[in-house]
Design a protein around this motif. Structure first.
Motif, PDB file in Angstrom:
ATOM      1  N   LEU A 142      -6.036  -6.311   2.867  1.00 19.87           N
ATOM      2  CA  LEU A 142      -4.864  -5.465   3.120  1.00 19.87           C
ATOM      3  C   LEU A 142      -3.697  -6.293   3.640  1.00 19.87           C
ATOM      4  N   LEU A 143      -3.983  -7.213   4.561  1.00 21.40           N
ATOM      5  CA  LEU A 143      -2.931  -8.055   5.118  1.00 21.40           C
ATOM      6  C   LEU A 143      -2.386  -9.017   4.058  1.00 21.40           C
ATOM      7  N   ALA A 144      -3.250  -9.470   3.166  1.00 21.97           N
ATOM      8  CA  ALA A 144      -2.787 -10.319   2.071  1.00 21.97           C
ATOM      9  C   ALA A 144      -1.835  -9.553   1.165  1.00 21.97           C
ATOM     10  N   LEU A 145      -2.094  -8.249   0.991  1.00 19.93           N
ATOM     11  CA  LEU A 145      -1.208  -7.390   0.208  1.00 19.93           C
ATOM     12  C   LEU A 145       0.176  -7.357   0.842  1.00 19.93           C
ATOM     13  N   GLN A 146       0.202  -7.225   2.175  1.00 17.36           N
ATOM     14  CA  GLN A 146       1.482  -7.204   2.882  1.00 17.36           C
ATOM     15  C   GLN A 146       2.211  -8.532   2.745  1.00 17.36           C
ATOM     16  N   SER A 147       1.459  -9.624   2.812  1.00 15.79           N
ATOM     17  CA  SER A 147       2.074 -10.949   2.761  1.00 15.79           C
ATOM     18  C   SER A 147       2.616 -11.272   1.370  1.00 15.79           C
ATOM     19  N   SER A 148       1.895 -10.826   0.331  1.00 15.00           N
ATOM     20  CA  SER A 148       2.275 -11.210  -1.035  1.00 15.00           C
ATOM     21  C   SER A 148       3.174 -10.193  -1.723  1.00 15.00           C
ATOM     22  N   ARG A 149       2.985  -8.905  -1.424  1.00 15.47           N
ATOM     23  CA  ARG A 149       3.718  -7.849  -2.133  1.00 15.47           C
ATOM     24  C   ARG A 149       4.796  -7.184  -1.298  1.00 15.47           C
ATOM     25  N   GLY A 150       4.846  -7.500  -0.004  1.00  6.68           N
ATOM     26  CA  GLY A 150       5.881  -6.924   0.834  1.00  6.68           C
ATOM     27  C   GLY A 150       5.421  -5.678   1.575  1.00  6.68           C
ATOM     28  N   GLN A 151       6.305  -5.188   2.463  1.00  7.54           N
ATOM     29  CA  GLN A 151       5.939  -4.100   3.362  1.00  7.54           C
ATOM     30  C   GLN A 151       5.727  -2.782   2.641  1.00  7.54           C
ATOM     31  N   LYS A 152       6.483  -2.523   1.579  1.00  4.54           N
ATOM     32  CA  LYS A 152       6.342  -1.231   0.899  1.00  4.54           C
ATOM     33  C   LYS A 152       4.940  -1.058   0.328  1.00  4.54           C
ATOM     34  N   SER A 153       4.418  -2.097  -0.306  1.00  2.00           N
ATOM     35  CA  SER A 153       3.067  -2.015  -0.871  1.00  2.00           C
ATOM     36  C   SER A 153       2.037  -1.780   0.229  1.00  2.00           C
ATOM     37  N   PHE A 154       2.233  -2.461   1.363  1.00  3.97           N
ATOM     38  CA  PHE A 154       1.343  -2.268   2.507  1.00  3.97           C
ATOM     39  C   PHE A 154       1.425  -0.830   3.007  1.00  3.97           C
ATOM     40  N   GLU A 155       2.647  -0.287   3.063  1.00  3.24           N
ATOM     41  CA  GLU A 155       2.836   1.097   3.494  1.00  3.24           C
ATOM     42  C   GLU A 155       2.108   2.064   2.572  1.00  3.24           C
ATOM     43  N   TYR A 156       2.204   1.853   1.248  1.00  6.20           N
ATOM     44  CA  TYR A 156       1.545   2.752   0.300  1.00  6.20           C
ATOM     45  C   TYR A 156       0.029   2.732   0.500  1.00  6.20           C
ATOM     46  N   ALA A 157      -0.529   1.542   0.714  1.00  5.62           N
ATOM     47  CA  ALA A 157      -1.973   1.430   0.936  1.00  5.62           C
ATOM     48  C   ALA A 157      -2.386   2.160   2.207  1.00  5.62           C
ATOM     49  N   ILE A 158      -1.588   1.995   3.254  1.00 13.02           N
ATOM     50  CA  ILE A 158      -1.895   2.659   4.523  1.00 13.02           C
ATOM     51  C   ILE A 158      -1.752   4.177   4.393  1.00 13.02           C
ATOM     52  N   LEU A 159      -0.755   4.637   3.638  1.00 14.16           N
ATOM     53  CA  LEU A 159      -0.575   6.080   3.421  1.00 14.16           C
ATOM     54  C   LEU A 159      -1.789   6.689   2.731  1.00 14.16           C
ATOM     55  N   ILE A 160      -2.324   5.991   1.742  1.00 16.50           N
ATOM     56  CA  ILE A 160      -3.525   6.483   1.052  1.00 16.50           C
ATOM     57  C   ILE A 160      -4.689   6.587   2.040  1.00 16.50           C
ATOM     58  N   LEU A 161      -4.878   5.560   2.851  1.00 21.94           N
ATOM     59  CA  LEU A 161      -5.963   5.587   3.834  1.00 21.94           C
ATOM     60  C   LEU A 161      -5.745   6.685   4.865  1.00 21.94           C
ATOM     61  N   LEU A 162      -4.490   6.929   5.247  1.00 18.53           N
ATOM     62  CA  LEU A 162      -4.199   8.006   6.197  1.00 18.53           C
ATOM     63  C   LEU A 162      -4.586   9.359   5.615  1.00 18.53           C
ATOM     64  N   GLY A 163      -4.331   9.542   4.321  1.00 16.52           N
ATOM     65  CA  GLY A 163      -4.739  10.783   3.665  1.00 16.52           C
ATOM     66  C   GLY A 163      -6.248  10.952   3.660  1.00 16.52           C
ATOM     67  N   VAL A 164      -6.969   9.861   3.429  1.00 14.33           N
ATOM     68  CA  VAL A 164      -8.446   9.908   3.459  1.00 14.33           C
ATOM     69  C   VAL A 164      -8.937  10.269   4.860  1.00 14.33           C
ATOM     70  N   ILE A 165      -8.303   9.683   5.868  1.00 16.52           N
ATOM     71  CA  ILE A 165      -8.676   9.985   7.260  1.00 16.52           C
ATOM     72  C   ILE A 165      -8.490  11.461   7.553  1.00 16.52           C
ATOM     73  N   ALA A 166      -7.344  12.005   7.144  1.00 10.85           N
ATOM     74  CA  ALA A 166      -7.055  13.416   7.408  1.00 10.85           C
ATOM     75  C   ALA A 166      -8.094  14.321   6.757  1.00 10.85           C
ATOM     76  N   ILE A 167      -8.416  14.062   5.494  1.00 13.43           N
ATOM     77  CA  ILE A 167      -9.402  14.890   4.795  1.00 13.43           C
ATOM     78  C   ILE A 167     -10.765  14.763   5.465  1.00 13.43           C
ATOM     79  N   GLY A 168     -11.128  13.537   5.836  1.00 12.04           N
ATOM     80  CA  GLY A 168     -12.443  13.300   6.427  1.00 12.04           C
ATOM     81  C   GLY A 168     -12.685  14.047   7.715  1.00 12.04           C
TER      82      GLY A 168
END
Length: 416
Positions: A142-168
């Motif tokens: 995940l951190l490599a994603l932030q380093s290579s693709r920038g903050q927006k890509s990292f944000e999208y990944a975290i948003l998906i995980l946040l949705g999984v957390i909420a459902i769980g």
């Protein structure tokens, strides 16, 4: 067909621009639904039912205020909170301040890795130490994603995980809804002995997270940059309110859902003082599907929050020590304490709860400087806090400090 007026088009454009500006607060909000929250909230609900619902409501209200001020500081000054503190403190004080902030960030990271390891153990039967290593490696990706693709890509990944957390964590409430009257009664502030104060401090430390206070100022600044135009800064700060409100509302719902789930399904059940026991009880009471959802939510929580925690630690070190350590290098170093705890066989839920108590003592060191800085015109310019905002900020800080002082007094005197 009616043609939209210029005013209507501008209003619609304003709504879209606010949506496009959303993101940094959802990354910061991960800190509010990490495994430490799971341990503290489940313990509170299973042990004391709906008694401490009010703590989560109050803590979440404080969190909205605090994260908004942190984001505003970054947008108004172009600097993160650690960077500003690093410029204002002398060398010795700066290092001491970094040391306490690093301890807090380390406690956070340890809790998150432990939580992820527990989730892998519950879902797949993996040994805790092996689970901790896997969580560490996954967070590196995940951190490599932030380093290579920038903050927006990292944000999208975290948003998906946040949705999984909420459902769980919310899904179980649809199977066994809580008692509405008892839940409302839980909004009345009160304690029942030292243990409930300890839990309240743990819940507060797990909800108003010091590392999220440090981090959000950097996230907002890095995402939107710094504009010399006061009008642009004002627009960004106003839009940030929607980002913060939406993110923290979702985090608050998830937190309260955890406590309500424990209060309605786990109260009085043996073994629910641990996450593993709570998972077994949830599976037994609500079925294997909800049990798996619970485990997946915990796994997503550990993975997302440990990545954000490592990001926060790097921000703190860079601002206060003026030392830039690659995120992946830092990830390897900060993974060690969690692996030591897991390898030593320390009960993971106890380690999680105690780590959250430690975090509650670190809150004033992040919160008080934030409130002072956002209230200074020489720092914020036209974006200085209004009088009502200053009062709300100082009131929040005072309540947190008082709660911690009460906790210390009750613990020393041994009252129950």
């Amino acid at each position: 067909m009616a043609i939209p007026t210029l005013q209507a088009r501008r209003a619609a454009g304003g709504r879209w621009s606010r949506l496009l500006l959303m993101g940094p607060a959802f990354v910061a909000a991960i800190a509010y639904v990490d495994p430490g929250n799971v341990a503290a909230n489940l313990t509170a609900g299973a042990s004391y039912g709906y008694l401490l619902v009010w703590v989560l409501v109050a803590a979440n209200a404080m969190a909205v205020l605090v994260q908004y001020q942190s984001a505003k500081l970054g947008l108004a000054t172009g600097m993160s909170l650690p960077e500003i503190m690093g410029r204002r403190l002398g060398k010795g004080r700066r290092r001491l301040y970094w040391a306490q902030a690093e301890v807090v960030a380390g406690a956070t990271d340890m809790a998150e890795v432990i939580g992820g390891a527990v989730a892998l153990n519950l879902l797949f039967g993996l040994p805790l130490l092996a689970g901790g290593i896997i969580i560490g490696l996954a967070s590196m990706l995940l951190l490599a994603l932030q380093s290579s693709r920038g903050q927006k890509s990292f944000e999208y990944a975290i948003l998906i995980l946040l949705g999984v957390i909420a459902i769980g964590f919310v899904s179980g409430l649809f199977v066994n809804p809580p008692d509405a009257g008892s839940a409302l009664n839980g909004l009345i502030p009160r304690f029942e002995g030292t243990d409930t104060v300890l839990l309240a401090a743990s819940m507060l430390g797990a909800t108003v997270m010091p590392h999220a206070i440090y981090l959000h100022s950097a996230l907002a600044r890095d995402r939107h940059g710094f504009s010399e135009d006061p009008a642009v800064r004002t627009r960004l700060i106003r839009a940030t309110r929607f980002d913060v409100a939406g993110a923290l509302m979702l985090a608050g719902i998830v937190n309260i859902a955890m406590l309500l789930l424990a209060a309605s399904s786990l109260r009085g059940v043996e073994g629910t003082d641990t996450i593993a026991g709570a998972h077994a009880a949830v599976t037994s009471a609500l079925g294997p599907v909800i049990g798996v959802a619970f485990g997946i939510g915990l796994l997503a929580s550990g993975l997302a929050s440990t990545s954000v925690g490592c990001y926060a630690g790097a921000t703190i070190m860079g601002g206060l020590l003026r030392v830039r350590v690659p995120l992946l290098t830092r990830r390897v170093i900060t993974l060690i304490p969690a692996l030591v705890v897991l390898g030593a066989g320390i009960e993971p839920t106890l380690a999680l709860v105690l780590s959250q108590v430690l975090l509650s003592f670190g809150i004033p060191f992040a919160l008080i400087p934030l409130i002072r800085l956002t209230g200074k015109r020489d720092v914020m310019g036209i974006h200085t806090d209004s009088l009502p905002l200053k009062i709300a900020g100082w009131t929040s800080a005072a309540l947190i400090v008082v709660l911690n002082c009460v906790l210390i007094a009750l613990t020393i005197t041994g009252q129950t």
